[in-house]
Scaffold this motif. Structure first.
Motif, mmCIF file in Angstrom:
data_model
loop_
_atom_site.group_PDB
_atom_site.id
_atom_site.type_symbol
_atom_site.label_atom_id
_atom_site.label_comp_id
_atom_site.label_asym_id
_atom_site.label_seq_id
_atom_site.Cartn_x
_atom_site.Cartn_y
_atom_site.Cartn_z
ATOM 1 N N LEU A 27 26.021 33.676 79.124
ATOM 2 C CA LEU A 27 26.388 32.355 78.606
ATOM 3 C C LEU A 27 26.789 32.430 77.132
ATOM 4 C CD1 LEU A 27 23.671 30.145 80.317
ATOM 5 C CD2 LEU A 27 26.118 30.226 80.852
ATOM 6 N N PHE A 28 26.110 33.309 76.387
ATOM 7 C CA PHE A 28 26.457 33.489 74.979
ATOM 8 C C PHE A 28 27.884 34.026 74.845
ATOM 9 C CE2 PHE A 28 26.443 34.776 70.678
ATOM 10 C CZ PHE A 28 26.838 36.103 70.615
ATOM 11 N N ILE A 29 28.235 35.011 75.672
ATOM 12 C CA ILE A 29 29.581 35.579 75.624
ATOM 13 C C ILE A 29 30.618 34.526 76.018
ATOM 14 C CG2 ILE A 29 31.110 37.321 76.598
ATOM 15 C CD1 ILE A 29 29.014 38.458 74.720
ATOM 16 N N VAL A 30 30.320 33.786 77.084
ATOM 17 C CA VAL A 30 31.263 32.776 77.555
ATOM 18 C C VAL A 30 31.464 31.691 76.512
ATOM 19 C CG1 VAL A 30 31.637 30.971 79.275
ATOM 20 C CG2 VAL A 30 30.790 33.212 79.987
ATOM 21 N N SER A 31 30.368 31.193 75.916
ATOM 22 C CA SER A 31 30.468 30.123 74.916
ATOM 23 C C SER A 31 31.185 30.590 73.653
ATOM 24 C CB SER A 31 29.077 29.594 74.573
ATOM 25 O OG SER A 31 28.282 30.627 74.002
ATOM 26 N N SER A 32 31.045 31.872 73.346
ATOM 27 C CA SER A 32 31.677 32.399 72.130
ATOM 28 C C SER A 32 33.199 32.408 72.244
ATOM 29 C CB SER A 32 31.174 33.819 71.847
ATOM 30 O OG SER A 32 29.780 33.804 71.635
ATOM 31 N N PHE A 33 33.742 32.526 73.472
ATOM 32 C CA PHE A 33 35.184 32.656 73.651
ATOM 33 C C PHE A 33 35.800 31.481 74.414
ATOM 34 C CE2 PHE A 33 33.616 36.934 73.006
ATOM 35 C CZ PHE A 33 34.515 37.421 72.067
ATOM 36 N N ALA A 34 34.981 30.471 74.652
ATOM 37 C CA ALA A 34 35.515 29.289 75.361
ATOM 38 C C ALA A 34 36.300 28.397 74.397
ATOM 39 C CB ALA A 34 34.385 28.515 76.018
ATOM 40 N N ILE A 35 37.386 28.907 73.876
ATOM 41 C CA ILE A 35 38.144 28.213 72.822
ATOM 42 C C ILE A 35 38.811 26.953 73.360
ATOM 43 C CG2 ILE A 35 40.057 28.447 71.196
ATOM 44 C CD1 ILE A 35 39.487 31.435 71.124
ATOM 45 N N LEU A 36 39.308 27.015 74.572
ATOM 46 C CA LEU A 36 40.070 25.880 75.098
ATOM 47 C C LEU A 36 39.179 24.789 75.681
ATOM 48 C CD1 LEU A 36 42.942 27.857 76.870
ATOM 49 C CD2 LEU A 36 42.928 26.875 74.569
ATOM 50 N N VAL A 37 37.916 25.072 75.830
ATOM 51 C CA VAL A 37 37.020 24.117 76.476
ATOM 52 C C VAL A 37 36.312 23.232 75.460
ATOM 53 C CG1 VAL A 37 35.033 23.862 78.001
ATOM 54 C CG2 VAL A 37 36.707 25.688 78.405
ATOM 55 N N LEU A 38 35.778 23.849 74.388
ATOM 56 C CA LEU A 38 34.987 23.108 73.401
ATOM 57 C C LEU A 38 35.539 23.333 72.007
ATOM 58 C CD1 LEU A 38 31.370 23.894 74.675
ATOM 59 C CD2 LEU A 38 32.597 21.728 74.918
ATOM 60 N N PRO A 39 35.340 22.341 71.113
ATOM 61 C CA PRO A 39 35.667 22.556 69.703
ATOM 62 C C PRO A 39 34.775 23.657 69.113
ATOM 63 C CG PRO A 39 35.356 20.235 70.190
ATOM 64 C CD PRO A 39 34.892 20.986 71.396
ATOM 65 N N PHE A 40 35.180 24.132 67.967
ATOM 66 C CA PHE A 40 34.489 25.267 67.356
ATOM 67 C C PHE A 40 33.009 25.001 67.097
ATOM 68 C CE2 PHE A 40 33.904 29.054 64.992
ATOM 69 C CZ PHE A 40 33.097 28.718 63.919
ATOM 70 N N LYS A 41 32.698 23.834 66.498
ATOM 71 C CA LYS A 41 31.306 23.580 66.099
ATOM 72 C C LYS A 41 30.358 23.516 67.287
ATOM 73 C CE LYS A 41 28.528 20.651 63.074
ATOM 74 N NZ LYS A 41 28.532 19.492 62.137
#
Length: 374
Positions: A27-41
């Motif tokens: 989940l950490f890896i996925v959240s780190s690169f989920a650029i199109l899904v969530l804003p940066f913060k």
């Protein structure tokens, strides 16, 4: 850590915690690169949360895997640091084990080492101490060398070590009880330290390339580490000696063979035709003497597996005994008070005496030199 290493240990918690930790790491890896899904913060916040949870569950898993209580008073754990008091490197383990099986010499003793102001010896039963319910296990013991004065004792706790060469860690085996070493109990240990099956399993890394390393810590006070090795002496000379004893019926006292050389050392055989000590007047007694013991000092010992035999010229079934001996500065001979009953020796139906001559053979099968390297 191999899940087959220890019996009676529940690894379900370890597996569960590592599985959860793995999920959080993904989940950490996925959240780190989920650029199109969530804003940066928000993405950064989620990544930090997952990373913290991953570290937490891995810490819990490590703690659960590295300390196990396997009996009421025995604790097995894993640590990275070597024993602080003594380390014993055993080479050619399988040859030593085969020798023990042939001779019944069930103990392997280390050289002496100092800990807490006292001298100790580490003792290993590679096939288990059957007198202490150690069948199918490696048994480890600690022996106090110097007997305390009458009424005196040394109170100590101890920890045994077995080196895992694959993971470069040490399996530690200890008891929760302090032991009282006194004149009546100079030796204490753990009869079921580790199953033989687990010890010889290559996946566990404890016996690699026919070598293993064990060790000990004695908690009286910390002292410097002594390291000992038990290498096999390679066969470079003939190890068989034949001795013809003439006019044996006229001999009453002990008689010695000529000197013979094996692996650079001088040896002799000693025969008591009428028996010695517990074999007096009932048995023929036979011994092996080592003349060169001047270098067996400072903890150096020589282990010899020896077969002594008397030839039977009628049946061809020679009378023989195989046993293992430890030679050191205070023990220059070993053998048998009761080697052969005199009734069998003098029986004309047996072929031990031919023209009143005994033919004795000595075979020094295996030799190991125990030596300190520090």
């Amino acid at each position: 850590m191999s899940f087959t290493l220890f019996e009676n240990m529940s690894f379900s918690r370890y597996k569960l915690l590592t599985s959860i930790a793995t999920v959080f790491f993904v989940l950490f890896i996925v959240s780190s690169f989920a650029i199109l899904v969530l804003p940066f913060k928000p993405r950064l916040q989620l990544a930090i949360i997952f990373l913290i949870l991953y570290a937490l569950f891995m810490a819990l898993a490590t703690n659960s895997a590295y300390t196990f209580r396997v009996a009421n008073d025995v604790v097995v754990a894993v640590r990275a640091t070597e024993p602080s008091d003594f380390k014993f490197e055993i080479e050619n383990y399988n040859e030593l084990l085969k020798s023990a099986e042939r001779t019944g010499s069930h103990r392997i003793e280390s050289s002496e080492f100092n800990a807490g102001g006292h001298s100790w010896v580490l003792v290993m039963y590679p096939m288990g101490n059957k007198n202490d319910n150690g069948c199918d296990h490696i048994s480890l013991y600690l022996r106090l060398v110097n007997k305390p004065a009458e009424g005196g004792a040394v109170l100590a706790s101890f920890k045994f070590f077995i080196f895992d060469k694959k993971r470069e860690t040490y399996i530690t085996i200890s008891t929760t009880k302090d032991r009282r070493f006194d004149a009546a109990h100079l030796e204490w240990g753990i009869a079921q330290a580790l199953t033989i099956e687990a010890f010889i399993d290559k996946d566990n890394g404890l016996l690699i390339n026919n070598c293993c390393t064990i060790g000990a810590e004695v908690y009286v006070i910390k002292n410097t580490t002594t390291v000992a090795r038990l290498p096999l002496i390679k066969k470079e000379t003939l190890r068989t000696y034949f001795w013809a004893v003439y006019n044996c019926s006229t001999l009453n006292n002990d008689v010695y063979s000529p000197r013979f050389r094996v692996e650079g050392r001088s040896w002799k055989l000693c025969l008591y035709p009428k028996g010695n000590l517990t074999g007096k007047d009932r048995y023929l007694s036979l011994y092996l003497y080592l003349e060169d013991i001047v270098d067996l000092i400072g903890g150096r010992k020589l282990y010899v597996e020896c077969t002594l035999s008397i030839r039977d010229h009628i049946s061809g079934n020679d009378h023989k005994k195989t046993v293992g001996f430890w030679f050191d500065s205070s023990n220059d001979h070993h053998g048998f008070n009761q080697f052969l009953p005199l009734t069998e020796l003098n029986n004309p139906n047996n072929g031990y005496r031919r023209d009143d001559t005994l033919f004795i053979e000595a075979n020094l099968n295996e030799m190991f030199m125990l030596e300190e390297i520090t």
